[in-house]
Design a protein around this motif. Structure first.
Motif, PDB file in Angstrom:
ATOM      1  N   UNK A  23       6.499  46.051  63.114  1.00  9.57           N
ATOM      2  CA  UNK A  23       5.513  47.126  62.982  1.00  9.57           C
ATOM      3  C   UNK A  23       5.720  47.774  61.624  1.00  9.57           C
ATOM      4  N   UNK A  24       4.630  47.875  60.864  1.00  8.17           N
ATOM      5  CA  UNK A  24       4.679  48.515  59.556  1.00  8.17           C
ATOM      6  C   UNK A  24       3.791  49.748  59.561  1.00  8.17           C
ATOM      7  N   UNK A  25       4.266  50.800  58.972  1.00  5.28           N
ATOM      8  CA  UNK A  25       3.488  52.016  58.767  1.00  5.28           C
ATOM      9  C   UNK A  25       3.255  52.149  57.272  1.00  5.28           C
ATOM     10  N   UNK A  26       1.989  52.028  56.853  1.00  4.73           N
ATOM     11  CA  UNK A  26       1.639  52.036  55.429  1.00  4.73           C
ATOM     12  C   UNK A  26       2.472  51.012  54.661  1.00  4.73           C
ATOM     13  N   UNK A  27       2.567  49.806  55.241  1.00  7.42           N
ATOM     14  CA  UNK A  27       3.245  48.649  54.642  1.00  7.42           C
ATOM     15  C   UNK A  27       4.757  48.808  54.550  1.00  7.42           C
ATOM     16  N   UNK A  28       5.324  49.799  55.248  1.00 11.41           N
ATOM     17  CA  UNK A  28       6.779  49.989  55.229  1.00 11.41           C
ATOM     18  C   UNK A  28       7.317  49.894  56.653  1.00 11.41           C
ATOM     19  N   UNK A  29       8.563  49.456  56.819  1.00  9.51           N
ATOM     20  CA  UNK A  29       9.146  49.331  58.156  1.00  9.51           C
ATOM     21  C   UNK A  29       9.100  50.651  58.926  1.00  9.51           C
ATOM     22  N   UNK A  30       8.894  50.546  60.213  1.00  5.77           N
ATOM     23  CA  UNK A  30       8.741  51.719  61.058  1.00  5.77           C
ATOM     24  C   UNK A  30       9.914  52.685  60.939  1.00  5.77           C
ATOM     25  N   UNK A  31      11.132  52.163  60.770  1.00  7.74           N
ATOM     26  CA  UNK A  31      12.322  53.020  60.744  1.00  7.74           C
ATOM     27  C   UNK A  31      12.296  54.020  59.601  1.00  7.74           C
TER      28      UNK A  31
END
Length: 259
Positions: free
Chosen positions: A68-76
């Motif tokens: 899962x990516x949020x704005x192309x970055x890892x969720x963590x």
């Protein structure tokens, strides 16, 4: 619209292992994007993995496959930009409404005069002006859930996850909350993933409706809802609305392979 998706769910699968060592595949091959400011409804039968999907996107549950990516970055690395509204309001009974709304900012040591003013404005926008000093036991169920939504929004999240937030409300209160949520979302402009068992609610609120098939949970359809906003009660009685509901109903319970 930005070229960067607010959420990118890439071939996500989630497995749990039972006490007898058997694997339970809850989600498999889930793949979709949500654009900035988009409202996406999710429907499916009970047990199809909708809540597990929300927990995985929120970072509360780790995906065993995919990412899962949020704005192309890892969720963590993006957890502070995510807020969640649960099936119940989960308000602390010893705190008044204003202090319940401000709780997430206190955890982050970010409560100040500006955030207190934002909390007051959110309560006013949610139809709770003058209720700041009241406690949860003095409010109706619908009012309590509005406080919970304000609490989720107070930190200006880019992504709001909602897990059947109106499921426990009576029909008239639920109807009112649909209008309140549309108003709040159109003002706040955050991306929303909204899980519901009500197909008509999913259509009325959503820019898209994602249908999750069960055993294991997977996407069987992703339907764009082309109804103008702001949406009025009259939209629910249109042929266009009925056609969307009928189409989505035809997918509920689909268990075909995702291959």
């Amino acid at each position: 619209m930005s070229n960067t998706s607010a959420i990118s769910v890439r071939n996500v699968g989630v497995k749990f292992q039972s006490r007898d060592g058997l694997e339970n595949q809850v989600l498999q091959g889930v793949d979709f994007d949500v654009q900035p400011g988009e409202f996406v409804s999710i429907v499916g039968q009970s047990g199809s993995g909708k809540t597990t999907l929300l927990k995985t996107i929120s970072g509360l549950q780790e995906a065993t496959e995919g990412e899962v990516l949020i704005k192309d970055k890892p969720i963590a690395s993006q957890l502070e930009g995510i807020a969640m509204v649960f099936q119940g309001p989960v308000l602390l009974p010893w705190r008044n409404n204003l202090n319940n709304v401000l709780l997430p900012l206190e955890f982050r040591h970010k409560r100040d005069k500006a955030s207190e003013q934002r909390a007051i404005e959110l309560l006013e926008m949610a139809g709770l002006a003058g209720q700041e000093s009241r406690y949860s036991y003095e409010l109706s169920g619908g009012m309590q859930q509005r406080v919970a939504i304000c609490r989720a929004l107070v930190s200006n999240p880019e992504l709001l996850l909602m897990d059947e937030p109106f499921g426990a409300l009576d029909a008239m209160t639920r109807d009112t909350m649909n209008f309140e949520l549309q108003k709040i979302w159109m003002r706040e402009k955050c991306s929303v993933l909204f899980v519901t068992h009500s197909i008509s609610e999913a259509v009325w609120l959503g820019d898209r409706v994602i249908i999750v098939g069960d055993r294991p949970g997977h996407i069987v359809a992703d339907i764009k809802i082309d109804i103008p906003r702001p949406r009025a009660k009259s939209h629910r009685y249109s042929d266009e609305f009925s056609n969307y509901v009928t189409e989505i109903e035809s997918y509920i319970g689909v268990t075909a392979s995702i291959s």
